[in-house]
Design an enzyme around this catalytic site. Structure first.
Site, PDB file in Angstrom:
ATOM      1  N   ARG A   1       0.847  -1.199   0.000  1.00 31.95           N
ATOM      2  CA  ARG A   1       0.000   0.000   0.000  1.00 31.95           C
ATOM      3  C   ARG A   1       0.882   1.248   0.000  1.00 31.95           C
ATOM      4  O   ARG A   1       1.570   1.513   0.994  1.00 31.95           O
ATOM      5  CB  ARG A   1      -0.903   0.034   1.252  1.00 31.95           C
TER       6      ARG A   1
ATOM      7  N   GLU B   1       0.560   4.185   0.705  1.00 36.96           N
ATOM      8  CA  GLU B   1      -0.220   5.173   1.416  1.00 36.96           C
ATOM      9  C   GLU B   1       0.708   5.906   2.378  1.00 36.96           C
ATOM     10  O   GLU B   1       1.410   5.263   3.166  1.00 36.96           O
ATOM     11  CB  GLU B   1      -1.314   4.432   2.196  1.00 36.96           C
TER      12      GLU B   1
ATOM     13  N   ARG C   1      -0.779   1.839  13.004  1.00 40.43           N
ATOM     14  CA  ARG C   1      -1.367   0.623  12.428  1.00 40.43           C
ATOM     15  C   ARG C   1      -1.211   0.494  10.925  1.00 40.43           C
ATOM     16  O   ARG C   1      -1.783  -0.402  10.321  1.00 40.43           O
ATOM     17  CB  ARG C   1      -2.839   0.511  12.827  1.00 40.43           C
ATOM     18  N   HIS C   2      -0.428   1.371  10.302  1.00 42.03           N
ATOM     19  CA  HIS C   2      -0.224   1.286   8.858  1.00 42.03           C
ATOM     20  C   HIS C   2       1.203   0.881   8.507  1.00 42.03           C
ATOM     21  O   HIS C   2       2.157   1.428   9.049  1.00 42.03           O
ATOM     22  CB  HIS C   2      -0.534   2.630   8.194  1.00 42.03           C
TER      23      HIS C   2
ATOM     24  N   GLU D   1     -10.116  -2.684  13.260  1.00 44.99           N
ATOM     25  CA  GLU D   1     -10.447  -3.565  12.147  1.00 44.99           C
ATOM     26  C   GLU D   1      -9.264  -4.476  11.809  1.00 44.99           C
ATOM     27  O   GLU D   1      -8.139  -4.018  11.668  1.00 44.99           O
ATOM     28  CB  GLU D   1     -10.793  -2.685  10.932  1.00 44.99           C
TER      29      GLU D   1
ATOM     30  N   SER E   1     -11.563  -7.176   6.418  1.00 45.02           N
ATOM     31  CA  SER E   1     -12.608  -6.562   5.633  1.00 45.02           C
ATOM     32  C   SER E   1     -13.009  -7.577   4.572  1.00 45.02           C
ATOM     33  O   SER E   1     -12.138  -8.218   3.970  1.00 45.02           O
ATOM     34  CB  SER E   1     -12.059  -5.281   4.991  1.00 45.02           C
TER      35      SER E   1
ATOM     36  N   ARG F   1      -1.594  -6.722  12.217  1.00 45.80           N
ATOM     37  CA  ARG F   1      -2.636  -6.102  13.043  1.00 45.80           C
ATOM     38  C   ARG F   1      -3.267  -7.097  13.998  1.00 45.80           C
ATOM     39  O   ARG F   1      -3.531  -6.786  15.158  1.00 45.80           O
ATOM     40  CB  ARG F   1      -3.734  -5.510  12.158  1.00 45.80           C
TER      41      ARG F   1
END
Lengths: 505, 505
Positions: B277, B279, B285-286, B428, B431, B479
């Protein structure tokens, strides 16, 4: 590339559509297109896997879901074959008090590969049905619903894709074949063949056997990063990634990270993951992305402790495949016949110089410090097979000059090294070695290989705070499976293969 | 960042070097630096793991290999602790008829973290040794050899790195701590702490439980490509790769490929692998690269068949961790205390709208079609924990508007969808959804989301030749572990974490 019967199928589709406007049909609730399964309501109906339908169920009425593999409508009846994964069963639909002519017509016109729910009574087949896996039973069909319709024009037919390359029937007649690019372009259909269904189950089996064997030996599974800051082994053959405002690279192996895990006291580690090689090699055995089965192990005093562990690992994999996947292997061999796989226990270990001598005896000359060419590897594999009756063996003590900088030199002969390759049917499937765990010697080797020290500083530093002696190796999953099954092309054992010319689908 | 005792260690090194020039020492064969272990000869000596040394071995003479964890030389004796993985044992070396003064001096000066082979007689400890894991025994040392010396200046001390963040001793005194960047910059040392040794063993356990549970349910493990031809979900947050003379991308999830495996009749599949990712999120948490545990499953009539399967999967993982990893979890909790993990069986499933109502009851207002913010997820997690006594739950039927284009709309209410998230301690970790398996509806959803159809043509085409209804989900391994263990930062559960600012080591 459209299949030969697409026109007929088009016509069938039209007729099926017209069908909905026909006058009242007494069987109208027994067939049709189901509305999209959108989970509107729950349904307790049990769908039986086709592979489980057998004589024990005779006279019972059951539901199955599968694909329409083939169908033949003849007037008042329709014979069709339902396929689910590797299993097939014949179904018979005849006009009777519950089955109308429009129903038979509807079913005869369902496009191949559509997913259907079929209710039927299991009956014993009058004679064995040789074209199906469920030879002794057939289904007397009562209801047929289309769950998901396939487009009538298929880019390839599963029937064709599952045909052996060489005709094996008595009359020597072969049907149409599907070439590799068509298969790979339409992989979702190609993967439905019984052989492909079996290949990827055996592949999962190799991974499971690898892990279970190593777990039992006290290994710890780890995960290593694929994005790395510097091209680790000199910069050739590495993919570059745009990383925010900078650049990074894709790891060519988990080598450095599994060694760091050893320096971090994990003792014995393995990892299964993607490995990337930006090599413009368009051969039967190269991929730009493949699955690496990597392991690394601290040893007490001699790297043969590790070689023996890996040898036993392969023995356990070969035994496990033969025991647990005999059915799958038989299915694969049906499409891709190959010589049965032989191995000896414990695994045969030869020294490199003895391999060179065997080649020389067979008239193949090479320098004692040269690397083996692919061709010579294959010849040596043949010699070893004849002499030792094994398709798997270990070649130990490679010349130091042909191995990476982190390979431990042989203390008894500076021309050689504590390194090894392993082979299946004469092709390399593992490369490994004792690694240099001493930072001073490592620096010397780095300089000797003229590698930029700055780029691998973090790697060298990992050995500055104490590191146990260790050795390991990396296995190419797709190659192991290709060679074990005699499939001849690594694209047959990669579900979505990547090579210099292919990154889709 | 060098440890406080580096000067003393430097002095020790000099003395050790001088030692070699001393006059004859009657114990000279009982200690020293071993030559580099280069596998020159085999050695049958058994090295006993420190964790296995206990009262049953009293009076026996054994060999162990481990790191010099701490040492204290006092005149004629030296007490030192040998650490191997999570286990520690006290060793005592005293001048006697076999142990010389130079030998004691040599041992007292070995740098911390060096790997040593120690021969000693196991004796019962007069009082329990609280600072070691092997509390009831100690080693009366006879021989000590350095296998791999650590540099005397260590960037961090394992003693410091293993200290709980909050002082838990009665006097409230905390020793020095090691900050996260120092840890990650010197990960090879940091990973040697008992907590880290345990964390990555539990992480391996999560993967094993995931696979074993799904294998037993008939899933097939697959491998999906990481290099893809087009940015699959719109082009944001995707890393670009230079691919020979063209460009490619790193897969943000195995989503499309596991669905293609379903369209290719594999029925139930899972895959564990790297997910990327791009991002620029710098949070607890990333990560830019993480390990995805993905699964996808064809179902008969309702996607809750899949939700129940995943719910049970987590139940089996939680049970397995508690049963098999109690020791490791206790070690981790010692450094990182956290509330015990609670779960209910079967897993709790709530509808999204009921979650929103629970929040409203607690005074948190949000629109019924809005997505949950991270903060609201956490609040809801707290409410659920209080009401249902579970740290794990499933939130079902998310608003359609906040889910990806391939999510199946709820047939009973067009505002909602057949999709779900799963949570641990209010964050979370999965998903998932029923996917649209009909190419027409998929095209509509693609258009609605204004996604470039050309870029996902191969994906849409995969559904043109019949596809069973299916659902699945993706789990972030780091996670799950971070939240299950209450570690507070995903960098604590990634062996070599990658974030926008870190691609090394």
């Amino acid at each position: 590339m459209a299949s030969g019967d697409s026109k007929a199928a088009d016509k069938g589709l039209q007729e099926n559509q017209q069908n909905t406007t026909n006058e009242e049909d007494f069987a109208k609730d027994s067939y049709g297109n189901l509305p999209l399964i959108q989970s509107k309501e729950k349904n307790d109906r049990q769908l039986l896997p086709v592979r489980d339908v057998n004589e024990a169920l005779a006279k019972q009425t059951i539901w199955v879901r599968g694909r329409l593999h083939t169908s033949r409508g003849k007037g008042k009846q329709c014979f069709f074959v339902i396929r689910h994964q590797s299993a097939t069963i014949q179904a018979v639909l005849c006009v009777n008090e519950n089955v109308s002519k429009p129903m038979v017509k509807f079913v005869a016109n369902i496009s191949k590969e559509s997913i259907i729910d079929v209710e039927g009574e299991v009956s014993l087949a009058p004679t064995p049905i040789e074209s199906c896996t469920q030879k002794n039973v057939e289904l007397q069909v009562k209801k047929v619903f289309v769950v998901s319709a396939a487009e009538p024009r298929l880019p390839l037919l599963v029937e064709d894709a599952m045909r052996p390359d060489e005709p094996t029937t008595a009359d020597g007649q072969a049907g149409p074949h599907v070439n590799q690019d068509t298969r790979l372009d339409n992989r979702v259909i190609d993967l439905r063949t019984p052989a492909n269904q079996a290949i990827y189950r055996v592949e999962a089996g190799v991974c499971k056997l690898f892990r279970d064997t190593l777990d039992a030996k006290g290994f710890v599974e780890i995960h290593t990063p694929k994005i790395i800051s510097a091209a680790s082994e000199g910069g050739a053959n590495v993919f570059q990634v745009t990383y925010f405002k900078s650049n990074a690279y894709l790891a060519q192996s988990p080598q450095f990270y599994k060694q760091m895990a050893i320096a971090a006291d994990f003792g014995k580690v393995y990892t299964i993951g993607a490995v990337f090689r930006a090599e413009d090699s368009n051969t039967h055995r190269h991929l730009t992305e493949f699955v690496g089965l990597d392991l690394e192990m601290a040893f007490s005093y001699h790297y043969h402790e590790v070689v023996d562990t890996i040898g036993d690992l392969f023995t356990q994999i070969f035994k496990g495949l033969a025991e647990r996947f005999a059915t799958e292997i038989a299915i694969i061999n049906k499409q891709y016949p190959c010589e049965p796989f032989e191995f000896v226990e414990p695994a045969l270990r030869l020294e490199y110089k003895d391999g060179v001598a065997l080649l020389a005896d067979a008239g193949v000359q090479m320098g004692s410090e040269d690397d083996l060419t692919t061709e010579n590897e294959r010849i040596l594999g043949g010699i070893v097979k004849k002499k030792y009756h094994t398709d798997f063996y270990i070649l130990d003590k490679y010349p130091l000059a042909v191995r990476p900088f982190y390979t431990m030199p042989d203390p008894n002969n500076p021309k050689y090294s504590n390194s090894y390759d392993m082979f299946i049917r004469g092709e390399e499937i593992l490369s490994g070695a004792q690694r240099v765990h001493d930072p001073q010697l490592l620096l010397e080797r780095v300089k000797h290989h003229k590698i930029n020290i700055d780029q691998i500083k973090a790697y060298i530093d990992a050995f500055r705070y104490g590191c146990p002696p260790h050795a390991g190796g990396g296995i190419g999953l797709e190659r192991v499976l290709m060679l074990y099954l005699g499939l001849g092309n690594v694209r047959k054992t990669s579900m979505f293969p990547r090579d210099p010319k292919r990154v889709t689908p």
